[in-house]
Write an enzyme that holds these catalytic residues in place. Structure first.
Site, PDB file in Angstrom:
ATOM      1  N   LYS A 128       0.339  -1.557   0.173  1.00 42.10           N
ATOM      2  CA  LYS A 128       0.014  -0.269   0.043  1.00 42.10           C
ATOM      3  C   LYS A 128       0.534   0.832  -0.418  1.00 42.10           C
ATOM      4  O   LYS A 128       0.642   2.341  -0.890  1.00 42.10           O
ATOM      5  CB  LYS A 128      -1.159   0.143   1.123  1.00 42.10           C
ATOM      6  CG  LYS A 128      -1.652  -1.533   1.800  1.00 42.10           C
ATOM      7  CD  LYS A 128      -3.380  -0.725   2.204  1.00 42.10           C
ATOM      8  CE  LYS A 128      -2.159  -0.936   3.822  1.00 42.10           C
ATOM      9  NZ  LYS A 128      -1.730  -2.079   4.321  1.00 42.10           N
ATOM     10  N   ARG A 182      -8.882   1.602  10.308  1.00 45.92           N
ATOM     11  CA  ARG A 182      -8.330   0.535  10.109  1.00 45.92           C
ATOM     12  C   ARG A 182      -8.944  -0.819  11.347  1.00 45.92           C
ATOM     13  O   ARG A 182      -9.029  -1.639  11.331  1.00 45.92           O
ATOM     14  CB  ARG A 182      -7.243  -0.009  11.404  1.00 45.92           C
ATOM     15  CG  ARG A 182      -5.947  -0.516  10.499  1.00 45.92           C
ATOM     16  CD  ARG A 182      -4.587  -0.240  11.041  1.00 45.92           C
ATOM     17  NE  ARG A 182      -3.575  -1.155  10.614  1.00 45.92           N
ATOM     18  CZ  ARG A 182      -2.417  -0.112  10.009  1.00 45.92           C
ATOM     19  NH1 ARG A 182      -2.407   0.206   9.904  1.00 45.92           N
ATOM     20  NH2 ARG A 182      -0.999  -1.356  10.222  1.00 45.92           N
ATOM     21  N   ARG A 235      12.515  -2.250  11.420  1.00 46.68           N
ATOM     22  CA  ARG A 235      11.334  -2.419  12.184  1.00 46.68           C
ATOM     23  C   ARG A 235      10.941  -3.271  12.938  1.00 46.68           C
ATOM     24  O   ARG A 235      11.085  -4.626  12.795  1.00 46.68           O
ATOM     25  CB  ARG A 235       9.977  -1.457  10.991  1.00 46.68           C
ATOM     26  CG  ARG A 235       9.362  -0.270  10.541  1.00 46.68           C
ATOM     27  CD  ARG A 235       8.532  -0.468   9.521  1.00 46.68           C
ATOM     28  NE  ARG A 235       7.029  -1.169  10.216  1.00 46.68           N
ATOM     29  CZ  ARG A 235       5.833  -0.996   9.534  1.00 46.68           C
ATOM     30  NH1 ARG A 235       6.465  -0.643   8.184  1.00 46.68           N
ATOM     31  NH2 ARG A 235       4.872  -1.750   9.828  1.00 46.68           N
ATOM     32  N   ARG A 290       0.080  -8.788  13.724  1.00 46.58           N
ATOM     33  CA  ARG A 290      -0.659  -8.467  11.946  1.00 46.58           C
ATOM     34  C   ARG A 290      -1.579  -8.425  11.240  1.00 46.58           C
ATOM     35  O   ARG A 290      -2.840  -7.938  10.917  1.00 46.58           O
ATOM     36  CB  ARG A 290       0.821  -7.191  11.697  1.00 46.58           C
ATOM     37  CG  ARG A 290       1.069  -6.327  13.260  1.00 46.58           C
ATOM     38  CD  ARG A 290       1.864  -5.905  12.355  1.00 46.58           C
ATOM     39  NE  ARG A 290       2.929  -4.945  11.129  1.00 46.58           N
ATOM     40  CZ  ARG A 290       3.978  -5.634  10.126  1.00 46.58           C
ATOM     41  NH1 ARG A 290       4.825  -6.228  10.548  1.00 46.58           N
ATOM     42  NH2 ARG A 290       3.757  -4.992   9.173  1.00 46.58           N
TER      43      ARG A 290
HETATM   44  P1  ADP Z   1       1.334  -2.185   8.096  1.00 45.77           P
HETATM   45  O1  ADP Z   1       0.454  -1.977   7.461  1.00 45.77           O
HETATM   46  O2  ADP Z   1       2.836  -2.420   7.402  1.00 45.77           O
HETATM   47  O3  ADP Z   1       1.130  -3.592   8.943  1.00 45.77           O
HETATM   48  P2  ADP Z   1       1.411   0.185   8.535  1.00 45.77           P
HETATM   49  O4  ADP Z   1       2.588   1.188   8.979  1.00 45.77           O
HETATM   50  O5  ADP Z   1       0.307   0.541   8.186  1.00 45.77           O
HETATM   51  O6  ADP Z   1       2.380  -1.325   8.865  1.00 45.77           O
HETATM   52  O7  ADP Z   1       1.118   0.344  10.909  1.00 45.77           O
HETATM   53  C1  ADP Z   1       2.100  -0.266  12.339  1.00 45.77           C
HETATM   54  C2  ADP Z   1       1.875  -0.295  13.015  1.00 45.77           C
HETATM   55  O8  ADP Z   1       1.436   0.804  13.437  1.00 45.77           O
HETATM   56  C3  ADP Z   1       0.459  -0.708  13.479  1.00 45.77           C
HETATM   57  O9  ADP Z   1       0.718  -2.043  13.637  1.00 45.77           O
HETATM   58  C4  ADP Z   1      -0.385  -0.530  14.547  1.00 45.77           C
HETATM   59  O10 ADP Z   1       0.284  -0.813  15.983  1.00 45.77           O
HETATM   60  C5  ADP Z   1      -0.352   0.997  14.583  1.00 45.77           C
HETATM   61  N1  ADP Z   1      -1.416   1.776  13.154  1.00 45.77           N
HETATM   62  C6  ADP Z   1      -1.034   2.277  12.474  1.00 45.77           C
HETATM   63  N2  ADP Z   1      -2.524   2.685  11.496  1.00 45.77           N
HETATM   64  C7  ADP Z   1      -3.080   2.134  12.537  1.00 45.77           C
HETATM   65  C8  ADP Z   1      -4.420   2.785  12.735  1.00 45.77           C
HETATM   66  N3  ADP Z   1      -5.505   3.432  11.929  1.00 45.77           N
HETATM   67  N4  ADP Z   1      -5.050   2.684  13.858  1.00 45.77           N
HETATM   68  C9  ADP Z   1      -4.424   1.537  15.007  1.00 45.77           C
HETATM   69  N5  ADP Z   1      -3.282   1.147  15.082  1.00 45.77           N
HETATM   70  C10 ADP Z   1      -2.262   1.923  14.069  1.00 45.77           C
END
Ligand code: ADP
Length: 197
Positions: free
Chosen positions: A19, A93, A144, A155
């Protein structure tokens, strides 16, 4: 603010689907701001802000940060924009985040336009994430903390339970379209553009 200038795209898809990369290209080419909540949260962690200290353990475990924290971040970002031209990556999310975002966008007169859903088979996702960690390490970058196999699997599970229901939410509103996320970056990008026509 004229209605036509606003554009709101939400990228949906599991962790590791690509994404972030695709959203950035679309943002650059169409003059949109990419709002990646993961990047924003990681930035707070690396700067050691109060928020960063609060969310670090949650990110490390691959769990979701509370909705109210996310909504405050998003409100803040959108408040500073004249025209709402954005791509959301990693947000919303949860159902609560999606509903609150709709209310906020309604206030701003900028409804959701497109919701591409990037689809990639589950086993390929874990491979991609673990590989991303390996490559970052090879470049001497900090890995990360959630790009380990165990946390990546968790996740995926969080996505399946908490985020997948949003597919129905946006589908029911006629915004969602499915994109095959397997192929070269250019092929996938082409499919994303095609779906917006
Ligand atoms: P990926 O899509 O690779 O899982 P992201 O960079 O989008 O990673 O998100 C990493 C972490 O940040 C998530 O596992 C969560 O802990 C937190 N996070 C990101 N966006 C949200 C969201 N909209 N609501 C809750 N937690 C979030």
């Amino acid at each position: 603010m004229t209605q036509a200038k606003n554009k709101v795209v939400i990228f949906l898809g599991p962790p590791g689907a690509g994404k972030g990369t695709q959203a950035q290209r679309l943002a650059d080419e169409q003059g949109l701001l990419k709002i990646s909540t993961g990047d924003i949260l990681r930035d707070h962690v690396s700067r050691g802000t109060e928020l960063g200290q609060q969310v670090k353990p949650i990110l490390d475990e691959g769990k979701l940060v509370p909705d109210d924290i996310l909504m405050a971040l998003i409100r803040d970002k959108l408040a500073s924009m004249d025209d709402v031209r954005v791509i959301f990556d990693g947000f919303p999310r949860t159902g609560a985040q999606a509903q609150e975002l709709d209310m906020l966008l309604e206030e701003l007169g900028a409804p959701v336009n497109h919701v591409p859903l990037l689809e990639v088979p589950p086993e390929m996702l874990i491979e991609r994430i673990v590989e991303r960690g390996r490559q970052a390490a090879a470049r001497g970058e900090t890995i990360r903390s959630d790009d380990t196999e165990a946390v990546a699997r968790h996740r995926q599970e969080v996505y399946r339970v908490q985020t997948q229901p949003l597919i129905d939410y946006y589908s029911a509103r006629g915004h969602l379209y499915r994109v095959d996320g397997v192929g070269s970056m250019d092929e996938v990008y082409g499919r994303i553009l095609e779906g917006m026509k």
